[in-house]
Enzyme design. Sequence first.
Site, mmCIF file in Angstrom:
data_model
loop_
_atom_site.group_PDB
_atom_site.id
_atom_site.type_symbol
_atom_site.label_atom_id
_atom_site.label_comp_id
_atom_site.label_asym_id
_atom_site.label_seq_id
_atom_site.Cartn_x
_atom_site.Cartn_y
_atom_site.Cartn_z
ATOM 1 N N ALA A 1 -8.804 -4.466 3.147
ATOM 2 C CA ALA A 1 -7.783 -5.226 3.889
ATOM 3 C C ALA A 1 -7.556 -4.596 5.259
ATOM 4 C CB ALA A 1 -6.476 -5.260 3.095
ATOM 5 N N ILE B 1 -22.279 5.976 4.538
ATOM 6 C CA ILE B 1 -22.750 7.149 5.282
ATOM 7 C C ILE B 1 -22.240 8.387 4.545
ATOM 8 C CG2 ILE B 1 -22.799 8.267 7.550
ATOM 9 C CD1 ILE B 1 -23.362 5.427 8.135
ATOM 10 N N VAL C 1 -2.697 10.228 13.814
ATOM 11 C CA VAL C 1 -2.801 8.914 14.482
ATOM 12 C C VAL C 1 -1.747 7.914 14.022
ATOM 13 C CG1 VAL C 1 -5.243 8.977 15.164
ATOM 14 C CG2 VAL C 1 -4.622 8.208 12.854
ATOM 15 N N TYR D 1 -8.455 -0.498 1.554
ATOM 16 C CA TYR D 1 -9.401 -0.137 2.625
ATOM 17 C C TYR D 1 -10.014 -1.401 3.225
ATOM 18 C CZ TYR D 1 -13.326 2.483 4.742
ATOM 19 O OH TYR D 1 -14.248 3.033 5.601
ATOM 20 N N SER E 1 -15.696 -1.298 9.191
ATOM 21 C CA SER E 1 -16.569 -0.991 8.050
ATOM 22 C C SER E 1 -17.146 -2.314 7.550
ATOM 23 C CB SER E 1 -15.757 -0.351 6.921
ATOM 24 O OG SER E 1 -16.521 -0.282 5.727
ATOM 25 N N ASN F 1 -11.388 5.938 15.432
ATOM 26 C CA ASN F 1 -12.329 6.298 14.366
ATOM 27 C C ASN F 1 -11.641 6.910 13.144
ATOM 28 O OD1 ASN F 1 -15.086 7.386 13.293
ATOM 29 N ND2 ASN F 1 -13.777 9.200 13.499
ATOM 30 N N LYS G 1 -9.677 -2.732 7.041
ATOM 31 C CA LYS G 1 -10.835 -2.900 7.929
ATOM 32 C C LYS G 1 -10.997 -4.362 8.360
ATOM 33 C CE LYS G 1 -12.128 1.439 8.001
ATOM 34 N NZ LYS G 1 -11.896 2.250 9.225
HETATM 35 P P1 NAP Z 1 -14.550 11.835 7.723
HETATM 36 O O1 NAP Z 1 -15.804 12.624 7.766
HETATM 37 O O2 NAP Z 1 -13.576 12.071 6.632
HETATM 38 O O3 NAP Z 1 -13.824 11.989 9.136
HETATM 39 C C1 NAP Z 1 -12.594 11.369 9.391
HETATM 40 C C2 NAP Z 1 -11.773 12.318 10.244
HETATM 41 O O4 NAP Z 1 -10.509 11.674 10.499
HETATM 42 C C3 NAP Z 1 -11.480 13.630 9.520
HETATM 43 O O5 NAP Z 1 -11.644 14.727 10.417
HETATM 44 C C4 NAP Z 1 -10.027 13.443 9.115
HETATM 45 O O6 NAP Z 1 -9.327 14.654 8.963
HETATM 46 C C5 NAP Z 1 -9.488 12.649 10.286
HETATM 47 N N1 NAP Z 1 -8.211 12.013 9.976
HETATM 48 C C6 NAP Z 1 -7.811 11.492 8.772
HETATM 49 N N2 NAP Z 1 -6.551 11.072 8.865
HETATM 50 C C7 NAP Z 1 -6.150 11.299 10.137
HETATM 51 C C8 NAP Z 1 -4.933 11.088 10.830
HETATM 52 N N3 NAP Z 1 -3.862 10.556 10.227
HETATM 53 N N4 NAP Z 1 -4.849 11.452 12.139
HETATM 54 C C9 NAP Z 1 -5.911 12.009 12.753
HETATM 55 N N5 NAP Z 1 -7.082 12.247 12.142
HETATM 56 C C10 NAP Z 1 -7.203 11.897 10.844
HETATM 57 O O7 NAP Z 1 -14.878 10.265 7.668
HETATM 58 P P2 NAP Z 1 -16.040 9.382 8.341
HETATM 59 O O8 NAP Z 1 -16.878 8.881 7.253
HETATM 60 O O9 NAP Z 1 -16.634 10.078 9.506
HETATM 61 O O10 NAP Z 1 -15.144 8.149 8.823
HETATM 62 C C11 NAP Z 1 -14.923 7.831 10.185
HETATM 63 C C12 NAP Z 1 -14.604 6.347 10.265
HETATM 64 O O11 NAP Z 1 -15.736 5.601 9.800
HETATM 65 C C13 NAP Z 1 -13.430 5.898 9.397
HETATM 66 O O12 NAP Z 1 -12.658 4.948 10.082
HETATM 67 C C14 NAP Z 1 -14.100 5.264 8.200
HETATM 68 O O13 NAP Z 1 -13.283 4.327 7.556
HETATM 69 C C15 NAP Z 1 -15.310 4.641 8.853
HETATM 70 N N6 NAP Z 1 -16.402 4.336 7.921
HETATM 71 C C16 NAP Z 1 -17.018 5.323 7.219
HETATM 72 C C17 NAP Z 1 -18.046 4.989 6.341
HETATM 73 C C18 NAP Z 1 -18.762 6.024 5.494
HETATM 74 O O14 NAP Z 1 -19.476 5.638 4.560
HETATM 75 N N7 NAP Z 1 -18.618 7.317 5.773
HETATM 76 C C19 NAP Z 1 -18.442 3.658 6.196
HETATM 77 C C20 NAP Z 1 -17.779 2.691 6.942
HETATM 78 C C21 NAP Z 1 -16.776 3.042 7.809
HETATM 79 P P3 NAP Z 1 -9.207 15.283 7.458
HETATM 80 O O15 NAP Z 1 -10.605 15.435 6.962
HETATM 81 O O16 NAP Z 1 -8.506 16.573 7.694
HETATM 82 O O17 NAP Z 1 -8.439 14.269 6.669
#
Ligand code: NAP
Length: 257
Positions: free
Chosen positions: A155, A186, A62, A153, A140, A88, A157
Amino acid sequence: MTRRLEGRVAIVTGAAAGIGAAIARLYCVEGAYAVIADIDGTAAERAADAIGAQAMPMQLDVTNEADVQRTVAAARERFGRIDILVNNAGIMRKSYVVDMPEAMWRAVLDVNLTATFLCSKAVLPAMIEAKRGRIVNIASIAGKVGEPTASAYSAAKWGVIGFTRSLALEVARHNILVNAICPGPIPTALGEQGWREGALVEGVGLDKVMARVGSRAPLGRLGTVEQVAKMALFVASDDCDFTTGSAFNVDGGIVMT
Ligand code: NAP
């Protein structure tokens, strides 16, 4: 029963795992076609296979504008339209500012913030032409409250929420609604990596970090990917028709504390 996204076309970035995969699954249950766009092409194929014919896997980074433009062009060619973009994909890195390498700061800003701009820019021509569209930015609660060791992170978000508001104002006249979602903790790969790195950086045990994370929300529990997906369904569907530029918390009440 009418499905809420019948025939709509959605691009979901970072959809091979975690929150993005849950959003893509729910969108398809609700009748959408979903582009499962992820940096890990094999994992994207697995996630798309698990959904079936409504899902199309695409490998992309991305942060790379050419990749983003290629993905959007492929989606338009296959489905003829783009109704929904879910920004996402994200990464989390933990460090105190005093120790943080510039490369870490830039990587976190690139994936979480700059990519949100690149992907939004790429889908806007199709949405403007169609005179409708939905952009859903996964921010977030770190974009609303500060956290030691998470400055990059946070900054990024915070920036996503600001970007959401400005873009919402820009494209309201085209009937494009732009909203953000602010999840709390999560248990996904990203969440768990953040907690492990946090323990290392702070020099405390993971059990101590987890006890703190688990008790942080007034609701007294962690969230689930499905809870975030339900909010992402709402803001992408016609149920959300008069709301733009908002940032919805799915955080168990943490922001109030
Ligand atoms: P996740 O399980 O790690 O999933 C994120 C996905 O994005 C992974 O498949 C990852 O691939 C992919 N990705 C990373 N860098 C990328 C890039 N440059 N281009 C394309 N894809 C890429 O994380 P998640 O927790 O579901 O997070 C999803 C969103 O929710 C994020 O924006 C995160 O900041 C936000 N969020 C999460 C939480 C939480 O507690 N989990 C809380 C608040 C907000 P790889 O695994 O191969 O890197």
